[in-house]
Design an enzyme around this catalytic site. Structure first.
Site, PDB file in Angstrom:
ATOM      1  N   LYS A 197     -39.406  31.726  15.708  1.00  0.00           N
ATOM      2  CA  LYS A 197     -39.498  30.344  15.256  1.00  0.00           C
ATOM      3  C   LYS A 197     -39.626  30.350  13.736  1.00  0.00           C
ATOM      4  O   LYS A 197     -40.580  30.894  13.186  1.00  0.00           O
ATOM      5  CB  LYS A 197     -40.706  29.658  15.891  1.00  0.00           C
ATOM      6  N   LYS A 252     -35.430  29.376  17.376  1.00  0.00           N
ATOM      7  CA  LYS A 252     -35.574  27.985  16.930  1.00  0.00           C
ATOM      8  C   LYS A 252     -35.638  27.920  15.420  1.00  0.00           C
ATOM      9  O   LYS A 252     -36.409  28.700  14.853  1.00  0.00           O
ATOM     10  CB  LYS A 252     -36.868  27.431  17.537  1.00  0.00           C
TER      11      LYS A 252
END
Ligand code: PBG
Length: 328
Positions: A197, A252
């Site tokens: 992330k 992400k």
């Protein structure tokens, strides 16, 4: 004159030929809808920077989940919006906290027809907006935060979550959560780790959606989320999460990180997810609204590219639209 080379256009001639030779596809089985539920409202509240997406009331959330089941969408991921924020994000693990209450509502309504995922983080619940409890320097204290994550995981699983999805990027979070879940009798609750992330500028509209602003310090998450310049570091994060017991891993955002997604896909055998985040969605909607792009075509192209790069499924605000267009 002879041309012994293969004529690549032959297999592009008709729609049926193109369908037959397609190497990848995006379908309704491949998407998870992110949903926001807010505790202090009586009507769904539109989110200006996420056109078409709302903060749900408990009632409208249940209706939306029912509609998604009818459309064949297999999963949702829940985010809570709370007024009562404090230093430790206590609402995140309170059995009466909005996400726990909403999970119970959803389980009652849809049974096992929908995979219920819960984002597992503290930022929606802390008054400082960081993803953990803070140390003296104003940054998340890694190990103190792990204890909180284990408590949140147990509260979410108690309330009926099939999958908890830790998004805070603390070291050791997957292991701590797995131990917490197993210790509380939740061996069947799965972990979808937001492993790679990045500290991205593409989360802006999401932070409007959950009323989060990061207070103090540099006002960002760069001491815990990943540096967008790095890909090897993502593989290290993924390897650690899998070793600690992650059932599925995530990259992400998605489109700016397709190289990372492909590398993760090649490195592990667990299911790999990608999150087409709020900023990615907002850019499509904004340009489409101005008539500058064909929004639906670009949406399909985005989601298709994420699948092609190696995602097994995509968390996307486009889930409902995609399902509707495929049914239409
Ligand atoms: C943290 C979390 C964030 C998103 C998902 N989980 C925000 C952040 O890290 O600041 C972003 C999702 C999106 O932008 O759509 N709880």
């Amino acid at each position: 004159m002879a041309f012994p080379t293969r004529r690549l256009r032959r297999l592009r001639r008709t729609p049926a030929l193109r369908r037959l030779r397609a190497e990848s596809a995006i379908g309704v089985d491949d998407v998870v809808a992110p949903l926001f539920v807010r505790e202090d409202i009586t009507e769904p509240n539109p989110i200006a920077s996420l056109p078409g997406i709302v903060q749900h009331t408990r009632e409208s959330l249940v209706k939306e989940a029912r509609a998604l089941v009818e459309l064949g969408v297999p999963g949702v991921i829940l985010f809570g919006v709370t007024k009562a924020k404090d230093a430790t994000g206590s609402q995140a693990s309170d059995p009466d906290g909005i996400v726990q209450v909403a999970l119970r509502d959803l389980r009652d309504e849809v049974g096992d027809d929908l995979v219920l995922m819960a984002d597992l983080c503290l930022d929606e619940y802390t008054d400082h907006g960081h993803c953990g409890v803070l140390d003296a320097g104003g940054q998340p204290d890694n190990d103190a935060t792990l204890e909180r994550y284990a408590e949140v995981a147990v509260a979410q699983a108690d309330a009926g979550a099939d999958v908890v999805a830790p998004s805070g990027m603390m070291d050791g979070q997957v292991g701590a959560i797995r131990a917490g879940l197993d210790g509380a009798g939740h061996a069947q609750a799965a972990i979808l780790a937001y492993s790679a992330k990045y500290a991205s500028a593409l989360y802006g509209p999401f932070r409007d959606a959950v009323d989060v602003s990061i207070v103090g310090g540099t006002g960002d998450r760069r001491t815990y989320q990943q540096d967008p310049r790095n890909v090897r570091e993502a593989l290290a994060e993924v390897a650690e999460d899998v070793a600690e017991g992650a059932d599925m891993v995530m990259v992400k955002p998605a489109l700016a990180y397709l190289d990372v997604l492909a590398a993760v896909r090649a490195a592990v055998d667990v299911p790999v997810a990608a999150y087409h985040v709020s900023g990615e969605y907002a850019m499509v909607k904004a340009a489409a609204e101005r008539g500058w792009i064909d929004g639906q075509a670009v949406a399909l192209e985005h989601l298709g590219a994420i699948k092609r790069a190696g995602a097994d499924f995509v968390l996307t605000y486009l889930a409902r639209e995609l399902a509707q267009s495929l049914h239409g």
